[in-house]
Each structure stands twice: as C-alpha cells, then as structure tokens.
Design a protein around this motif. Structure first.
Motif, PDB file in Angstrom:
ATOM      1  N   LEU A   7      17.542  15.983   9.318  1.00 58.33           N
ATOM      2  CA  LEU A   7      16.130  16.059   8.972  1.00 58.33           C
ATOM      3  C   LEU A   7      15.506  14.710   8.259  1.00 58.33           C
ATOM      4  O   LEU A   7      16.392  15.021   7.462  1.00 58.33           O
ATOM      5  CB  LEU A   7      16.158  17.365   8.120  1.00 58.33           C
ATOM      6  CG  LEU A   7      16.540  18.831   9.331  1.00 58.33           C
ATOM      7  CD1 LEU A   7      16.495  19.677   8.422  1.00 58.33           C
ATOM      8  CD2 LEU A   7      15.211  19.129  10.273  1.00 58.33           C
ATOM      9  N   VAL A  13      11.797  22.161   3.878  1.00 49.85           N
ATOM     10  CA  VAL A  13      12.342  22.358   5.855  1.00 49.85           C
ATOM     11  C   VAL A  13      12.273  24.099   5.563  1.00 49.85           C
ATOM     12  O   VAL A  13      12.546  24.956   4.921  1.00 49.85           O
ATOM     13  CB  VAL A  13      13.515  22.151   5.829  1.00 49.85           C
ATOM     14  CG1 VAL A  13      14.740  22.735   7.018  1.00 49.85           C
ATOM     15  CG2 VAL A  13      13.447  20.785   5.559  1.00 49.85           C
ATOM     16  N   ASP A  14      12.081  24.859   6.880  1.00 51.75           N
ATOM     17  CA  ASP A  14      12.397  26.309   7.249  1.00 51.75           C
ATOM     18  C   ASP A  14      13.696  26.381   7.239  1.00 51.75           C
ATOM     19  O   ASP A  14      14.123  26.078   7.926  1.00 51.75           O
ATOM     20  CB  ASP A  14      11.350  26.598   7.897  1.00 51.75           C
ATOM     21  CG  ASP A  14      10.802  28.493   7.921  1.00 51.75           C
ATOM     22  OD1 ASP A  14      11.698  28.528   8.269  1.00 51.75           O
ATOM     23  OD2 ASP A  14       9.663  28.355   7.951  1.00 51.75           O
ATOM     24  N   ARG A  16      14.513  28.769   9.141  1.00 51.67           N
ATOM     25  CA  ARG A  16      14.516  29.394  10.448  1.00 51.67           C
ATOM     26  C   ARG A  16      14.633  28.141  11.650  1.00 51.67           C
ATOM     27  O   ARG A  16      15.423  28.204  12.593  1.00 51.67           O
ATOM     28  CB  ARG A  16      13.094  30.130  10.740  1.00 51.67           C
ATOM     29  CG  ARG A  16      12.974  31.378  10.035  1.00 51.67           C
ATOM     30  CD  ARG A  16      11.700  32.035  10.912  1.00 51.67           C
ATOM     31  NE  ARG A  16      10.899  31.353   9.793  1.00 51.67           N
ATOM     32  CZ  ARG A  16       8.929  31.945   9.601  1.00 51.67           C
ATOM     33  NH1 ARG A  16       9.637  33.096  10.515  1.00 51.67           N
ATOM     34  NH2 ARG A  16       8.151  31.127   9.402  1.00 51.67           N
ATOM     35  N   GLU A  17      14.115  26.921  11.334  1.00 48.60           N
ATOM     36  CA  GLU A  17      14.236  25.685  12.114  1.00 48.60           C
ATOM     37  C   GLU A  17      15.920  25.296  12.056  1.00 48.60           C
ATOM     38  O   GLU A  17      15.796  24.854  12.478  1.00 48.60           O
ATOM     39  CB  GLU A  17      13.620  24.793  10.795  1.00 48.60           C
ATOM     40  CG  GLU A  17      13.679  23.690  11.727  1.00 48.60           C
ATOM     41  CD  GLU A  17      12.760  22.347  11.255  1.00 48.60           C
ATOM     42  OE1 GLU A  17      12.263  21.818  11.736  1.00 48.60           O
ATOM     43  OE2 GLU A  17      11.721  22.532  10.272  1.00 48.60           O
ATOM     44  N   ALA A  20      17.884  27.881  13.869  1.00 44.70           N
ATOM     45  CA  ALA A  20      17.773  27.640  15.075  1.00 44.70           C
ATOM     46  C   ALA A  20      18.881  26.401  15.990  1.00 44.70           C
ATOM     47  O   ALA A  20      18.739  26.271  17.393  1.00 44.70           O
ATOM     48  CB  ALA A  20      16.118  27.451  14.859  1.00 44.70           C
ATOM     49  N   PRO A  53      18.094  17.946  16.115  1.00 43.74           N
ATOM     50  CA  PRO A  53      17.250  17.545  15.965  1.00 43.74           C
ATOM     51  C   PRO A  53      16.878  16.690  17.758  1.00 43.74           C
ATOM     52  O   PRO A  53      16.039  16.716  18.676  1.00 43.74           O
ATOM     53  CB  PRO A  53      15.632  17.241  15.457  1.00 43.74           C
ATOM     54  CG  PRO A  53      16.569  18.385  14.313  1.00 43.74           C
ATOM     55  CD  PRO A  53      17.677  17.898  14.503  1.00 43.74           C
TER      56      PRO A  53
END
Length: 351
Positions: A7, A13-14, A16-17, A20, A53
């Motif tokens: 990241l 940063v959330d 939840r991100e 996931a 990601p």
C-alpha cells in the motif's frame, strides 16, 4: 507495514481494505481469533496468506494481545511479520522430504500419511472415491536391456502420463521401483473412473521413445472403487487393490492390463474383470496354514482395520491375547505386517 501489504505510505488505510486481502479461510480464522481475544482478554497468533493489490501473494505472521483496564479489553496491539521467504524455504524442505526426486510425485511416506493416516488433509480434501495401484512390470528388463538411464526415462514418462490421467484432481505417488498409486476423490472434482477405466488409462502402456529407441511398457493396474471410505478400512482397501493388480499382471493381452473391484465396508463386489479369474478353480487356501477359529476371527477384524483395543472389545478378550493372536497369524502366514496378512488371506480365499 505499508510495504508488507503493498500500500502507498501517503494515505490513510481503512482496515476493511486490508482484511479483504486475506485468503478466505485465513480471514475467517483471523476474525474468530480476534473476537475471542477481545472477549476473553487473551492473546492469539496466526500465519495467514494475503494477496496484495498488485496480485502478489505473501505470508504474514500475526501475534496480538489485549490491553486490559478495569477488567475490560480496551486496546488490541501486536506485531505483523512477513514470513514469505520462511514459508518458501519450508515448502522446499517439505518437497525434498515428501516427494520422489526422480518423478516429482509424492513418495511412499507421503502416501502413507495421506491415505493410511489421513494426517495431510490438504493433499486430499474429500474422502477418496477410488484407489488405483500401477506397476511397470518390465522395469527390470528395461534396466537390463537398455540401462538404468532408460529405465529412469520410462519412469519419468509414466509419471507424467499418470498426472495427465488424473486431470489434476488426483493425489499421485510413486511407492518405489516401478510401483505407483493414485487416489481419486469422491467429491466430483475428478471424473469418476467407473465403469470404464480402460479409456482413461489406455495411453499408459504406450511405448516410450528414448534416444531413438521405442521401449515397450508392460503395465498392470488394480483399481478399487469405494462407495464409502472409512480410514480404518484403508489397509483392507489397499490389500484389495494390490491383489487386483497382481491378477491383472497375470492376465494375457495388450498393456495396460486392468482389474477393478468395488469395496463396500468390508464386502468386495467384482467390477469389470473379476480378480478371482486369475486363480485356478478350487485353489483357495492351497498352501495356506490352517488358522484356529479365534485366529480367523481376529484376522477378519484386522481386514476391517480395527485397532487392538477394538478387537479385544469385540472378541471379549484382553489386548495381550489379541497381540498373541496376531503374532501367531503372522507366524503361520509367514508375513510381517497387517497389509501382508490381509493380502495373503484374500489371495487364498480366506476373506
């Protein structure tokens, strides 16, 4: 931490991100451990697989604890560590210890753990639907006539053919020498072999081209289809498949030669070529030492995979007495293991 999860460092940063990114089983386990640690004011540890990601898979080790004030968890804190290199090293070491270096298939010890012990669940997610045993019957002749390099080339080629026959949904192992095994699961991931295994395995007996020479392969196959699989019956299933393979080896005809049967909780029903067809009529028990009625009872329990304690309970005797029965069975049948005893009993019509 930002770099570990792939990241950018310049934005908020959330959570939840990040969550996931965890592989589904790891994500479920993480949430369960986290909730339990907060509720019980305890610690937890977890190794989890994530997909960043950019699509790069990584492994992280999580160690977490709770800060408690007035009997209530107020803060969850801990450490995350990138252990991707460590996991890769362990994977390489496991491959060296669990896989045959020549063919790349699982070795005998790995097969033992998966089929007999059922201790490596990741290799066989569903109960097996069939056990197939294979043998390159003319391997010794190939080694003698063309050399060991040719024999190794034939084993490698045969292993590749097995993998293609399994369609990626089978657990395949080299048991040693020219002997191989294949477990096909019963969950529909692998097309079921019954009733036409000849089509699926027809190419296994094709000659192998080595240094301009076409080397013929003599292949025998014994298959046992399982209506239901119980781990305690694994020895009996293996013995039945090995007997079918031995009968196939004695048959005349084009390679591969296949004999198959169905196993249903201690009862075996012939399918395709009957295994008994390879034995002369009336040959059951010829050359077989006589067993007492109690030894025969113990042998039947052994064929069903019962433990010594279970046999003792069924026969209403002590475990010491059962061990004596088994010792005398081994002595009379001139065998060293349960599998050998069951194999010889099937071969001589005692079971």
């Amino acid at each position: 931490m930002f770099d570990m999860f792939g990241l950018p460092r310049d934005r908020t940063v959330d959570r939840r991100e990040v969550v996931a990114m965890y592989a589904e089983p790891c994500r479920r386990l993480l949430e369960q451990l986290r909730v339990a640690a907060i509720a019980n004011r305890t610690t937890f540890a977890l190794e989890a697989r994530i997909i960043r990601p950019d699509g790069t898979p990584r492994w992280v080790r999580i160690k977490a604890g709770t800060k408690v004030e007035n009997g209530r968890a107020v803060t969850l804190y801990g450490l995350k560590q990138d252990i991707t290199a460590e996991r890769q090293q362990w994977a390489r070491l496991r491959h060296l210890t669990d896989y045959d270096p020549l063919t790349g298939l699982a070795d005998r010890m790995h097969f033992q753990a998966v089929f007999f012990d059922r201790s490596v669940a990741s290799d066989l997610c569903a109960p097996p639907g069939a056990l197939a045993l294979f043998a390159v019957d003319n391997l010794a002749e190939i080694n003698r006539r063309w050399g060991y390099a040719a024999g190794d080339a034939c084993l490698i080629a045969f292993a590749r053919r097995l993998l293609s026959a399994g369609d990626g949904g089978a657990f395949t192992a080299r048991l040693g020498g020219g002997e191989f095994a294949m477990l096909l699961d019963g969950a529909g991931k692998t097309p079921h072999l019954e009733p036409g295994p000849s089509e699926r395995f027809s190419h296994l007996g094709d000659p192998v081209l080595w240094n301009g020479v076409s080397i013929p392969l003599g292949i025998s196959i014994g298959i046992v289809f399982m209506r239901r699989f119980h781990g305690h019956e694994a020895e009996a299933i293996y013995a039945r498949a090995d007997l079918a393979r031995q009968v196939a080896r004695r048959q005349a005809g084009r390679s591969p030669r296949i004999v198959s049967a169905t196993f249903e909780g201690g009862k075996q029903v012939a399918v395709g070529s009957a295994p008994s067809a390879g034995a002369p009529a009336g040959a059951a028990g010829v050359g077989m030492p006589s067993l007492s009625p109690r030894e025969m009872e113990a042998l039947r329990h052994i064929s069903r995979g019962r433990t010594i304690d279970e046999i003792a309970h069924e026969m209403a005797v002590s475990p010491h007495t059962v061990r004596n029965f088994i010792r005398r069975i081994y002595q009379k049948m001139e065998v060293d293991t349960r599998v050998e005893a069951v194999q010889r009993a099937y071969r001589n019509g005692l079971l």
